[in-house]
Design an enzyme around this catalytic site. Structure first.
Site, PDB file in Angstrom:
ATOM      1  N   CYS A 235       0.894  -1.152   0.000  1.00 40.85           N
ATOM      2  CA  CYS A 235       0.000   0.000   0.000  1.00 40.85           C
ATOM      3  C   CYS A 235       0.932   1.202   0.000  1.00 40.85           C
ATOM      4  CB  CYS A 235      -0.909   0.044   1.218  1.00 40.85           C
ATOM      5  SG  CYS A 235      -1.917   1.530   1.185  1.00 40.85           S
TER       6      CYS A 235
ATOM      7  N   CYS B 230      -0.175   4.100   2.684  1.00 44.34           N
ATOM      8  CA  CYS B 230      -0.392   3.860   4.105  1.00 44.34           C
ATOM      9  C   CYS B 230      -0.134   2.392   4.409  1.00 44.34           C
ATOM     10  CB  CYS B 230      -1.781   4.311   4.525  1.00 44.34           C
ATOM     11  SG  CYS B 230      -3.069   3.913   3.339  1.00 44.34           S
ATOM     12  N   SER B 231      -1.130   1.665   4.858  1.00 49.37           N
ATOM     13  CA  SER B 231      -0.864   0.277   5.232  1.00 49.37           C
ATOM     14  C   SER B 231      -2.085  -0.601   5.035  1.00 49.37           C
ATOM     15  CB  SER B 231      -0.404   0.218   6.680  1.00 49.37           C
ATOM     16  OG  SER B 231      -1.394   0.809   7.512  1.00 49.37           O
ATOM     17  N   CYS B 232      -2.893  -0.336   3.988  1.00 47.30           N
ATOM     18  CA  CYS B 232      -4.059  -1.171   3.702  1.00 47.30           C
ATOM     19  C   CYS B 232      -3.599  -2.626   3.577  1.00 47.30           C
ATOM     20  CB  CYS B 232      -4.736  -0.726   2.400  1.00 47.30           C
ATOM     21  SG  CYS B 232      -5.338   0.974   2.482  1.00 47.30           S
TER      22      CYS B 232
HETATM   23 FE    FE Z   1      -3.434   2.133   2.635  1.00 48.19          FE
END
Ligand code: FE
Length: 223
Positions: free
Chosen positions: A125, A128-130
């Site tokens: 991602c 971010c950190s999906c």
């Molecule tokens: Fe994300």
């Protein structure tokens, strides 16, 4: 929303802006606040001697590496032994995965991307950190790190090599950028030497990193 919208080759990379703009305003604000609250709580509890930070780390690691990714491993193992489940997974991963009991937040729109001899998939991602929580649990720290998010897009082959994954020059690498709306699960190839194993034994070969694309399935390690 079709496959092509989130597909990125080795060289070119675009980000579907709208989704992330939305996600950053809402989900990420909440996560940031949540992080702060958790950290504050952890500090107070540790100072008062109610919790042992090392025990807490061990607990988190258990969720990161063992309990969470085991769900995804069962999905992959089922796809390896059951051709119709595999086809369903590639057509409608959300439904196929939910049929095994894994669904919920951060897993509402799953897409499974199959590795082949010609093409290797890796998930990131970029903003971010999906991450697909219902099948993989908590994201590892490196997945959330800025260097991974930036570099895997620009130089995927070098990044994978740093994970110890050296792919043949003839294997193309496709990088999939997760969004608030779509989460990817890499379907690794069934490794040679696993003929005759049942579903449970196969699942033990499926590592978390093999479902992110930064690793390959490997024989189960001892307890
Ligand atoms: Fe994300």
């Amino acid at each position: 929303m079709g496959h092509g919208d989130h597909r990125h080759g080795d060289d070119e990379h675009e980000h579907p802006h709208g989704h992330h703009a939305h996600e950053q305003e809402h989900e990420h604000g909440e996560l940031g606040l949540m992080d702060l609250r958790v950290r504050a709580l952890e500090t107070v509890l540790a100072e008062k001697g109610y919790i042992d930070p090392a025990a807490l780390d061990a607990l988190i690691e258990t969720y990161e590496k063992r309990i969470g990714p085991r769900n995804g491993a069962r999905v992959v193992a089922r796809a390896w032994i059951d051709g119709s489940f595999r086809r369903w997974l590639l057509e409608d991963a959300t439904a196929a995965i939910a049929s095994l009991g894994y669904s919920g937040r951060q897993g509402e729109h799953m897409v499974a991307v199959p590795n082949t001899a010609r093409e290797h998939n890796v998930v990131v991602c970029t903003l971010c950190s999906c991450y697909p929580w219902p099948v993989l649990g908590l994201p590892p720290t490196w997945y959330k790190s800025a260097p991974y998010r930036a570099r895997v897009v620009r130089e995927p082959r070098a990044v994978l090599a740093e994970f110890g994954l050296e792919l043949p020059a003839g294997t193309a690498i496709r990088v999939w950028d997760s969004t608030a709306e779509v989460r990817y699960l890499v379907l690794p190839e069934r490794p040679p030497g696993t003929e005759g194993l049942d579903e449970e034994a196969l699942a033990a070969w499926v590592t978390r990193d093999s479902m992110i694309g930064t690793g390959l399935p490997r024989p189960p390690q001892g307890p």
